[in-house]
Motif scaffolding. Structure first.
Motif, short mmCIF file in Angstrom:
data_model
loop_
_atom_site.label_atom_id
_atom_site.label_comp_id
_atom_site.label_asym_id
_atom_site.label_seq_id
_atom_site.Cartn_x
_atom_site.Cartn_y
_atom_site.Cartn_z
N ARG A 47 0.78 -1.30 0.16
CA ARG A 47 -0.06 0.05 0.13
C ARG A 47 0.81 1.27 0.05
NH1 ARG A 47 -4.68 -0.70 4.40
NH2 ARG A 47 -5.99 -2.52 3.15
N LYS A 48 0.29 2.24 -0.56
CA LYS A 48 1.00 3.68 -0.55
C LYS A 48 1.00 4.27 0.88
CE LYS A 48 1.29 7.28 -3.77
NZ LYS A 48 0.52 8.09 -4.74
N CYS A 49 2.22 4.59 1.35
CA CYS A 49 2.26 5.29 2.51
C CYS A 49 1.62 6.42 2.46
CB CYS A 49 3.78 5.46 2.91
SG CYS A 49 4.60 3.70 3.61
N PRO A 50 0.75 6.99 3.28
CA PRO A 50 0.01 8.19 3.18
C PRO A 50 0.82 9.32 3.20
CG PRO A 50 -1.04 6.90 4.73
CD PRO A 50 0.04 6.19 4.46
N THR A 51 1.86 9.50 4.15
CA THR A 51 2.40 10.57 4.19
C THR A 51 3.96 10.84 3.53
OG1 THR A 51 4.09 9.45 5.87
CG2 THR A 51 2.06 10.74 6.74
N LYS A 61 5.08 10.03 -0.55
CA LYS A 61 4.48 9.87 -1.81
C LYS A 61 5.28 8.66 -2.61
CE LYS A 61 2.03 14.24 -2.60
NZ LYS A 61 0.83 13.61 -1.99
N PRO A 62 6.40 8.73 -2.56
CA PRO A 62 7.10 7.53 -3.44
C PRO A 62 7.23 6.35 -2.84
CG PRO A 62 8.71 8.97 -2.85
CD PRO A 62 7.48 9.58 -2.45
N LEU A 63 6.80 6.02 -1.37
CA LEU A 63 6.88 4.80 -0.65
C LEU A 63 5.72 3.99 -0.49
CD1 LEU A 63 9.54 4.01 0.85
CD2 LEU A 63 8.37 4.98 2.80
N TYR A 64 5.84 2.79 -0.66
CA TYR A 64 4.93 1.89 -0.47
C TYR A 64 5.22 0.79 0.64
CZ TYR A 64 2.31 2.96 -4.64
OH TYR A 64 1.52 3.66 -5.52
N CYS A 65 4.49 0.19 1.36
CA CYS A 65 4.61 -0.60 2.41
C CYS A 65 3.98 -2.01 2.46
CB CYS A 65 4.28 0.37 3.84
SG CYS A 65 4.64 -0.69 5.13
N SER A 66 4.72 -3.03 2.62
CA SER A 66 3.95 -4.30 2.85
C SER A 66 3.42 -4.37 4.16
CB SER A 66 4.76 -5.56 2.35
OG SER A 66 5.95 -5.80 3.28
N ARG A 67 2.53 -5.79 4.32
CA ARG A 67 2.06 -5.91 5.85
C ARG A 67 3.24 -6.54 6.70
NH1 ARG A 67 -3.17 -6.20 7.09
NH2 ARG A 67 -2.67 -7.82 8.70
N ASP A 68 4.22 -7.03 6.28
CA ASP A 68 5.19 -7.73 6.85
C ASP A 68 6.49 -6.42 7.25
OD1 ASP A 68 6.36 -7.40 4.45
OD2 ASP A 68 7.08 -9.59 4.38
N GLY A 69 6.24 -5.32 6.81
CA GLY A 69 6.93 -4.29 7.27
C GLY A 69 8.13 -4.02 6.32
N LYS A 70 8.00 -4.13 5.03
CA LYS A 70 9.00 -3.97 4.21
C LYS A 70 8.57 -2.89 3.42
CE LYS A 70 11.05 -8.41 3.59
NZ LYS A 70 11.24 -9.60 2.68
N PHE A 71 9.57 -1.90 2.89
CA PHE A 71 9.35 -0.77 2.32
C PHE A 71 9.82 -0.67 0.57
CE2 PHE A 71 9.26 0.48 6.69
CZ PHE A 71 8.35 1.16 6.86
N TYR A 72 9.20 -0.13 -0.07
CA TYR A 72 9.46 -0.20 -1.57
C TYR A 72 9.40 1.12 -2.22
CZ TYR A 72 8.95 -5.29 -0.69
OH TYR A 72 8.97 -6.61 -0.51
N SER A 73 10.34 1.48 -3.18
CA SER A 73 10.32 2.67 -3.62
C SER A 73 9.55 2.64 -5.08
CB SER A 73 11.77 3.33 -3.51
OG SER A 73 11.59 4.61 -4.55
N VAL A 74 8.98 3.43 -5.62
CA VAL A 74 8.46 3.58 -6.86
C VAL A 74 9.49 3.91 -7.85
CG1 VAL A 74 5.82 3.58 -6.41
CG2 VAL A 74 6.98 5.58 -6.71
N HIS A 75 10.33 4.67 -7.57
CA HIS A 75 11.38 5.17 -8.55
C HIS A 75 11.89 3.94 -9.34
CE1 HIS A 75 11.29 8.92 -7.09
NE2 HIS A 75 11.57 8.73 -5.75
N ASN A 76 11.79 3.84 -10.72
CA ASN A 76 12.43 2.99 -11.54
C ASN A 76 11.62 1.54 -11.41
OD1 ASN A 76 14.45 4.54 -12.25
ND2 ASN A 76 15.98 3.78 -10.64
#
Length: 179
Positions: free
Chosen positions: A15-19, A21-36
């Motif tokens: 899910r997209k982190c509300p605060t 913009k380019p960061l997404y988060c999974s239920r297990d606490g991993k973070f992902y960037s939408v860059h590239n």
């Protein structure tokens, strides 16, 4: 909570982190960037972003002091130094609620790491509780550790039943019952 979700190639829903913009988060606490980011037939390929964390006191992170030992909460340094557990809770659980005290004042609730491990910020390990409840749970976790039971190896249900069963009075009585 309605927010933008993506399915990654490995099947993970993020899910997209509300605060941030380019960061997404999974239920297990991993973070992902939408860059590239790359969209394939199987799903999205996103770059994983690691938080900044080290047990040494001179490293990035927000410090808390419990007793004589200091601990460092992991942060996302490149994203406004946001705390990881707060980002996961905001993304998956929702905004921080407020509790009403008996005298009518409102206080913000805190995020509790159920098993006491501040490096485990998965959704299953986080819960909003009142500050008093958070302190009570921390004392009960110390009692569990003192009798040789590791809360990190206990199930969420077992820990929640211990939290609901005991009001903290005397650690010796609780130790006797838990042994």
């Amino acid at each position: 909570m309605a927010s933008e979700q993506l399915r990654l190639v490995d099947g993970t829903i993020v899910r997209k982190c509300p605060t941030i913009k380019p960061l997404y988060c999974s239920r297990d606490g991993k973070f992902y960037s939408v860059h590239n980011a790359i969209l394939t037939d199987d799903g999205w390929v996103l770059r994983e972003v690691k938080p900044n964390f080290s047990p040494a006191m001179r490293t990035p992170g927000r410090h808390c002091f419990n007793g004589k030992r200091g601990c460092v909460y992991p942060i996302m340094r490149q994203y406004d130094k946001q705390l990881c557990h707060k980002l996961v809770a905001l993304t998956w659980i929702g905004p921080r609620p407020f509790a009403v005290t008996p005298d009518g004042t409102t206080i913000p609730m805190e995020i509790d790491h159920i098993n006491g491990d501040i490096t485990n910020w998965s959704v299953d390990n986080l819960e909003y509780v009142t500050p008093a409840e958070n302190r009570k749970r921390a004392r009960l976790l110390r009692v569990l550790r003192s009798i040789g039971r590791d809360p990190r190896k206990m199930s969420r249900e077992e820990l929640l039943s211990i939290f609901s069963k005991y009001t903290f009075t005397n650690p010796k009585i609780i130790k006797k019952e838990l042994l």
